[in-house]
Design a protein around this motif. Sequence first.
Motif, PDB file in Angstrom:
ATOM      1  N   MET A 216       0.839  -1.188   0.000  1.00  0.00           N
ATOM      2  CA  MET A 216       0.000   0.000   0.000  1.00  0.00           C
ATOM      3  C   MET A 216       0.881   1.247   0.000  1.00  0.00           C
ATOM      4  O   MET A 216       1.834   1.325   0.779  1.00  0.00           O
ATOM      5  N   PRO A 217       0.616   2.231  -0.852  1.00  0.00           N
ATOM      6  CA  PRO A 217       1.394   3.475  -0.829  1.00  0.00           C
ATOM      7  C   PRO A 217       1.396   4.102   0.562  1.00  0.00           C
ATOM      8  O   PRO A 217       0.380   4.093   1.253  1.00  0.00           O
ATOM      9  N   GLN A 218       2.542   4.637   0.959  1.00  0.00           N
ATOM     10  CA  GLN A 218       2.683   5.167   2.321  1.00  0.00           C
ATOM     11  C   GLN A 218       1.684   6.283   2.605  1.00  0.00           C
ATOM     12  O   GLN A 218       1.158   6.381   3.714  1.00  0.00           O
ATOM     13  N   LYS A 219       1.435   7.135   1.625  1.00  0.00           N
ATOM     14  CA  LYS A 219       0.503   8.246   1.833  1.00  0.00           C
ATOM     15  C   LYS A 219      -0.895   7.717   2.129  1.00  0.00           C
ATOM     16  O   LYS A 219      -1.604   8.236   3.020  1.00  0.00           O
ATOM     17  N   VAL A 220      -1.296   6.679   1.398  1.00  0.00           N
ATOM     18  CA  VAL A 220      -2.610   6.079   1.623  1.00  0.00           C
ATOM     19  C   VAL A 220      -2.669   5.447   3.007  1.00  0.00           C
ATOM     20  O   VAL A 220      -3.633   5.642   3.757  1.00  0.00           O
ATOM     21  N   ARG A 221      -1.618   4.682   3.364  1.00  0.00           N
ATOM     22  CA  ARG A 221      -1.590   4.008   4.656  1.00  0.00           C
ATOM     23  C   ARG A 221      -1.660   5.012   5.804  1.00  0.00           C
ATOM     24  O   ARG A 221      -2.374   4.799   6.795  1.00  0.00           O
ATOM     25  N   LYS A 222      -0.948   6.112   5.681  1.00  0.00           N
ATOM     26  CA  LYS A 222      -0.909   7.112   6.762  1.00  0.00           C
ATOM     27  C   LYS A 222      -2.284   7.739   6.983  1.00  0.00           C
ATOM     28  O   LYS A 222      -2.723   7.907   8.130  1.00  0.00           O
ATOM     29  N   ILE A 223      -2.979   8.079   5.895  1.00  0.00           N
ATOM     30  CA  ILE A 223      -4.297   8.696   6.037  1.00  0.00           C
ATOM     31  C   ILE A 223      -5.295   7.709   6.634  1.00  0.00           C
ATOM     32  O   ILE A 223      -6.094   8.058   7.509  1.00  0.00           O
ATOM     33  N   LEU A 224      -5.248   6.449   6.182  1.00  0.00           N
ATOM     34  CA  LEU A 224      -6.149   5.435   6.737  1.00  0.00           C
ATOM     35  C   LEU A 224      -5.900   5.243   8.234  1.00  0.00           C
ATOM     36  O   LEU A 224      -6.843   5.078   9.015  1.00  0.00           O
ATOM     37  N   GLN A 225      -4.627   5.264   8.635  1.00  0.00           N
ATOM     38  CA  GLN A 225      -4.308   5.118  10.055  1.00  0.00           C
ATOM     39  C   GLN A 225      -4.787   6.324  10.854  1.00  0.00           C
ATOM     40  O   GLN A 225      -5.332   6.176  11.957  1.00  0.00           O
ATOM     41  N   ASN A 226      -4.599   7.519  10.315  1.00  0.00           N
ATOM     42  CA  ASN A 226      -5.033   8.731  11.024  1.00  0.00           C
ATOM     43  C   ASN A 226      -6.551   8.770  11.203  1.00  0.00           C
ATOM     44  O   ASN A 226      -7.055   9.260  12.214  1.00  0.00           O
ATOM     45  N   LEU A 227      -7.260   8.224  10.215  1.00  0.00           N
ATOM     46  CA  LEU A 227      -8.721   8.192  10.301  1.00  0.00           C
ATOM     47  C   LEU A 227      -9.226   6.953  11.047  1.00  0.00           C
ATOM     48  O   LEU A 227     -10.429   6.772  11.200  1.00  0.00           O
ATOM     49  N   ARG A 228      -8.298   6.096  11.473  1.00  0.00           N
ATOM     50  CA  ARG A 228      -8.610   4.865  12.214  1.00  0.00           C
ATOM     51  C   ARG A 228      -9.410   3.881  11.363  1.00  0.00           C
ATOM     52  O   ARG A 228     -10.244   3.136  11.864  1.00  0.00           O
ATOM     53  N   LEU A 229      -9.108   3.869  10.069  1.00  0.00           N
ATOM     54  CA  LEU A 229      -9.763   2.949   9.150  1.00  0.00           C
ATOM     55  C   LEU A 229      -8.791   1.844   8.776  1.00  0.00           C
ATOM     56  O   LEU A 229      -8.501   1.608   7.599  1.00  0.00           O
ATOM     57  N   THR A 230      -8.296   1.146   9.775  1.00  0.00           N
ATOM     58  CA  THR A 230      -7.282   0.115   9.549  1.00  0.00           C
ATOM     59  C   THR A 230      -7.886  -1.239   9.202  1.00  0.00           C
ATOM     60  O   THR A 230      -7.186  -2.105   8.688  1.00  0.00           O
ATOM     61  N   ASP A 231      -9.175  -1.446   9.484  1.00  0.00           N
ATOM     62  CA  ASP A 231      -9.830  -2.731   9.215  1.00  0.00           C
ATOM     63  C   ASP A 231     -11.025  -2.536   8.297  1.00  0.00           C
ATOM     64  O   ASP A 231     -11.687  -1.485   8.313  1.00  0.00           O
ATOM     65  N   ILE A 232     -11.320  -3.567   7.522  1.00  0.00           N
ATOM     66  CA  ILE A 232     -12.495  -3.527   6.653  1.00  0.00           C
ATOM     67  C   ILE A 232     -13.762  -3.465   7.501  1.00  0.00           C
ATOM     68  O   ILE A 232     -13.856  -4.108   8.548  1.00  0.00           O
ATOM     69  N   ASN A 233     -14.727  -2.680   7.049  1.00  0.00           N
ATOM     70  CA  ASN A 233     -16.017  -2.428   7.724  1.00  0.00           C
ATOM     71  C   ASN A 233     -15.879  -1.506   8.920  1.00  0.00           C
ATOM     72  O   ASN A 233     -16.847  -1.319   9.664  1.00  0.00           O
TER      73      ASN A 233
END
Length: 253
Positions: A106-123
């Motif tokens: 996963m691109p680092q920029k995408v991973r960082k934003i998902l982590q900041n939004l706490r969207l680390t798991d599906i659903n």
Amino acid sequence: AVVSTQSTGDPIEQPALKTVPTALLRKRRQLNKERVEKAIAKKIQDKKRAGKAKAPFKRAEYFVNEGYRTDMNDKRLSRLKHKVVKVPDSVKLLFVMRIANIPGPMPQKVRKILQNLRLTDINNAVLVQHSDNMIEKIKVIEPYITWGYPSLRSIHNLIFKYGYGEVDGVKLALSSNVIIENKFSKQGLLCLEDVVKQIFEAGSHFEMLVKFMYPFKLQPPKGGFRRVAQHFSKNGAWGNRAEKINTLIRKML
């Protein structure tokens, strides 16, 4: 030992109490102390070892794929750079949910934003305030999420059915107004209905409430998401659903 009964005064023999030598008691206490100290030391040592654990070995193909994925993501973002995402001015709140886990790095920029939004798991889903900055973040992670404009009823159902908060380091279901009153009475919030209204209106205590609450962990819709790799406008799953996000929320409650 000999004692007498209260009625007859006849002597009754009582067995002598067993005594433990003081030296033996001291020795037992010392052994218990040493046992506890060893257990604590082992736990600390285990934590140190866990912190020094080696990173998993990654083959050269991983880095090649990561570079390819990053280049593709950069090209996608460059195409979207001048694209304007229109959101009605009346919309103050956005519902964002992770729906995909694209195979490969996963691109680092995408991973960082998902982590900041706490969207680390599906659903996993969160409620965020609508802003230009948030729309730019959504553009980056859009192939991994679906989003839209939640109604008051949807927010009410989410909080009452899947709302969890952190109280003294413990995750608790928001099933009682007592939790809200004890935590936020100084802010004038006394019940769950106050929380729903404050979040829906993106009020002055919105950020505080969102940090207090855990991301919503929803049930997958029947049959799962279809055509996850396609945009919602093309009968796919990811992207902006606008008001239709409320239909999806009802299916996942």
